[in-house]
Scaffold this motif. Structure first.
Motif, PDB file in Angstrom:
ATOM      1  N   PHE A  54      16.900  75.826  14.730  1.00  0.00           N
ATOM      2  CA  PHE A  54      17.098  74.466  14.229  1.00  0.00           C
ATOM      3  C   PHE A  54      17.826  73.613  15.267  1.00  0.00           C
ATOM      4  O   PHE A  54      18.712  74.087  15.962  1.00  0.00           O
ATOM      5  CB  PHE A  54      17.909  74.517  12.931  1.00  0.00           C
ATOM      6  CG  PHE A  54      18.120  73.173  12.292  1.00  0.00           C
ATOM      7  CD1 PHE A  54      17.067  72.492  11.724  1.00  0.00           C
ATOM      8  CD2 PHE A  54      19.385  72.602  12.263  1.00  0.00           C
ATOM      9  CE1 PHE A  54      17.259  71.256  11.125  1.00  0.00           C
ATOM     10  CE2 PHE A  54      19.597  71.374  11.676  1.00  0.00           C
ATOM     11  CZ  PHE A  54      18.531  70.686  11.096  1.00  0.00           C
ATOM     12  N   GLY A  55      17.451  72.355  15.364  1.00  0.00           N
ATOM     13  CA  GLY A  55      18.133  71.433  16.270  1.00  0.00           C
ATOM     14  C   GLY A  55      17.495  70.059  16.221  1.00  0.00           C
ATOM     15  O   GLY A  55      16.272  69.942  16.161  1.00  0.00           O
ATOM     16  N   THR A  60      17.456  72.671  20.474  1.00  0.00           N
ATOM     17  CA  THR A  60      17.779  73.545  19.347  1.00  0.00           C
ATOM     18  C   THR A  60      19.062  74.307  19.658  1.00  0.00           C
ATOM     19  O   THR A  60      19.527  74.347  20.801  1.00  0.00           O
ATOM     20  CB  THR A  60      16.644  74.556  19.083  1.00  0.00           C
ATOM     21  OG1 THR A  60      16.551  75.441  20.219  1.00  0.00           O
ATOM     22  CG2 THR A  60      15.315  73.852  18.859  1.00  0.00           C
ATOM     23  N   LYS A  61      19.586  74.959  18.650  1.00  0.00           N
ATOM     24  CA  LYS A  61      20.776  75.782  18.863  1.00  0.00           C
ATOM     25  C   LYS A  61      20.458  76.942  19.806  1.00  0.00           C
ATOM     26  O   LYS A  61      21.301  77.319  20.633  1.00  0.00           O
ATOM     27  CB  LYS A  61      21.301  76.295  17.517  1.00  0.00           C
ATOM     28  CG  LYS A  61      21.940  75.216  16.660  1.00  0.00           C
ATOM     29  CD  LYS A  61      22.562  75.763  15.388  1.00  0.00           C
ATOM     30  CE  LYS A  61      21.533  76.018  14.324  1.00  0.00           C
ATOM     31  NZ  LYS A  61      22.151  76.413  13.031  1.00  0.00           N
ATOM     32  N   GLN A 169      30.595  79.153  18.870  1.00  0.00           N
ATOM     33  CA  GLN A 169      29.816  78.802  17.686  1.00  0.00           C
ATOM     34  C   GLN A 169      29.036  77.519  17.973  1.00  0.00           C
ATOM     35  O   GLN A 169      29.616  76.469  18.245  1.00  0.00           O
ATOM     36  CB  GLN A 169      30.726  78.602  16.478  1.00  0.00           C
ATOM     37  CG  GLN A 169      29.964  78.317  15.192  1.00  0.00           C
ATOM     38  CD  GLN A 169      30.883  78.184  13.993  1.00  0.00           C
ATOM     39  OE1 GLN A 169      32.048  77.812  14.127  1.00  0.00           O
ATOM     40  NE2 GLN A 169      30.371  78.500  12.813  1.00  0.00           N
ATOM     41  N   VAL A 170      27.717  77.611  17.913  1.00  0.00           N
ATOM     42  CA  VAL A 170      26.871  76.438  18.144  1.00  0.00           C
ATOM     43  C   VAL A 170      26.448  75.854  16.798  1.00  0.00           C
ATOM     44  O   VAL A 170      26.256  76.585  15.824  1.00  0.00           O
ATOM     45  CB  VAL A 170      25.637  76.793  18.998  1.00  0.00           C
ATOM     46  CG1 VAL A 170      26.044  77.298  20.372  1.00  0.00           C
ATOM     47  CG2 VAL A 170      24.759  77.818  18.295  1.00  0.00           C
ATOM     48  N   PHE A 171      26.309  74.533  16.753  1.00  0.00           N
ATOM     49  CA  PHE A 171      25.879  73.879  15.522  1.00  0.00           C
ATOM     50  C   PHE A 171      25.166  72.578  15.861  1.00  0.00           C
ATOM     51  O   PHE A 171      25.241  72.080  16.997  1.00  0.00           O
ATOM     52  CB  PHE A 171      27.074  73.620  14.593  1.00  0.00           C
ATOM     53  CG  PHE A 171      28.071  72.624  15.127  1.00  0.00           C
ATOM     54  CD1 PHE A 171      28.005  71.282  14.765  1.00  0.00           C
ATOM     55  CD2 PHE A 171      29.081  73.019  15.998  1.00  0.00           C
ATOM     56  CE1 PHE A 171      28.928  70.356  15.246  1.00  0.00           C
ATOM     57  CE2 PHE A 171      30.005  72.109  16.499  1.00  0.00           C
ATOM     58  CZ  PHE A 171      29.923  70.771  16.125  1.00  0.00           C
ATOM     59  N   ASP A 172      24.471  72.043  14.892  1.00  0.00           N
ATOM     60  CA  ASP A 172      23.756  70.783  15.035  1.00  0.00           C
ATOM     61  C   ASP A 172      24.346  69.778  14.041  1.00  0.00           C
ATOM     62  O   ASP A 172      24.837  70.156  12.979  1.00  0.00           O
ATOM     63  CB  ASP A 172      22.261  70.991  14.755  1.00  0.00           C
ATOM     64  CG  ASP A 172      21.428  69.760  15.062  1.00  0.00           C
ATOM     65  OD1 ASP A 172      21.053  69.581  16.238  1.00  0.00           O
ATOM     66  OD2 ASP A 172      21.173  68.974  14.130  1.00  0.00           O
ATOM     67  N   ILE A 233      30.623  74.242  19.706  1.00  0.00           N
ATOM     68  CA  ILE A 233      29.887  73.308  20.566  1.00  0.00           C
ATOM     69  C   ILE A 233      28.644  72.813  19.830  1.00  0.00           C
ATOM     70  O   ILE A 233      27.864  73.602  19.299  1.00  0.00           O
ATOM     71  CB  ILE A 233      29.485  73.979  21.894  1.00  0.00           C
ATOM     72  CG1 ILE A 233      30.733  74.522  22.621  1.00  0.00           C
ATOM     73  CG2 ILE A 233      28.747  72.989  22.791  1.00  0.00           C
ATOM     74  CD1 ILE A 233      30.433  75.253  23.914  1.00  0.00           C
ATOM     75  N   GLU A 234      28.453  71.499  19.857  1.00  0.00           N
ATOM     76  CA  GLU A 234      27.322  70.869  19.180  1.00  0.00           C
ATOM     77  C   GLU A 234      26.145  70.703  20.139  1.00  0.00           C
ATOM     78  O   GLU A 234      26.339  70.491  21.346  1.00  0.00           O
ATOM     79  CB  GLU A 234      27.749  69.494  18.646  1.00  0.00           C
ATOM     80  CG  GLU A 234      26.674  68.759  17.870  1.00  0.00           C
ATOM     81  CD  GLU A 234      27.120  67.383  17.419  1.00  0.00           C
ATOM     82  OE1 GLU A 234      26.243  66.574  17.042  1.00  0.00           O
ATOM     83  OE2 GLU A 234      28.334  67.101  17.441  1.00  0.00           O
TER      84      GLU A 234
END
Length: 251
Positions: A54-55, A60-61, A169-172, A233-234
């Protein structure tokens, strides 16, 4: 400290390091010699589960995880350190043992770019247990994931006692909150379940945001409890600047 060789016992040697088997064979005392291991091994524990596909902000992540992993790998090899990768979903998808060299890093990058996991689910606990059984010496471990996972606190604590563990931790932005676009069909990438979501419903939006808050808060809480660091981190962010600031602060 790593074992180097055995030599004849000399006055002042620590008696705890006498090699009794060799001493018995040779008829006089021999001591074990040790030397400090200056090389580090860097392990990349990389989440390949479907939620990272997802991204909405430039990438995307999974793209972000790949870029961060490549940056860390090239940094390690330029420092003459060994680099290893463990790709995981709810199983160990692929393990690349620790080695040095630019060609080794290029191989890792190729794996990340072209890899298709068998499973789309997540089991971080299993990945951490595999790391603990595989990495025999103290290493730097980067865990790259969105941390949409449960029941990994104990395994994280065991890993953090042995290694220097850093979570990324990666996120959108759409993980945090969905725009108001009416009734939409949402698919869970890990389970394949589909459901309708009313993005105009205030309480539905609140529950969606709360779920993200719980995931990030749980990760912060568990890393803090075991004394490990966690970066968040986004997608679309300048991750290089974030990593630089983090390591300057640690230094």
């Amino acid at each position: 400290m790593a074992f180097k060789e055995v030599r004849e016992y000399q006055a002042g040697d620590d008696i705890r390091f006498i090699e009794w088997n060799v001493s018995a064979r040779m008829g006089h005392a021999y001591s074990k010699l040790f030397e400090e291991e200056r090389e580090l091994s860097v392990y990349l524990l990389i989440d390949t589960s479907a939620s990272n596909l997802f991204g909405t902000n430039k990438q995307t992540k999974r793209d972000l995880i790949t870029e961060i992993s490549a940056a860390i790998a090239f940094s390690a090899v330029s420092n003459n350190d060994k680099i290893s990768t463990i790709l995981f979903s709810d199983r160990i998808e692929k393990y690349v043992p620790a080695r040095k060299g630019r060609q080794h890093v290029l191989r890792i990058v190729r794996e990340l770019l072209g890899f298709t996991p068998v499973s789309g689910k997540t089991d971080l606990e299993k990945a951490l247990r595999f790391l603990t059984s595989t990495a025999k010496h103290k290493s730097i471990v980067f865990i790259l994931s969105d941390f949409v996972a449960d029941h990994y606190e104990q395994a994280l604590g065991v890993a953090a006692k042995k290694h220097d563990v850093i979570g990324i931790q990666v996120f959108d932005r759409m993980d945090m909150q969905l725009p108001r676009i009416g009734l939409v069909e949402i698919s869970d990438p890990e389970t394949g379940d589909n459901f309708l979501f009313d993005s105009n419903d205030k309480y539905a939006r609140l529950r969606y945001s709360k779920q993200f808050d719980e995931i990030t808060s749980q990760a912060r809480r568990q890393f803090k409890k075991v004394g490990a660091d966690l970066l968040q981190i986004e997608t679309g962010q300048d991750f290089v600047a974030i990593l630089q600031q983090f390591f300057i602060k640690r230094k």
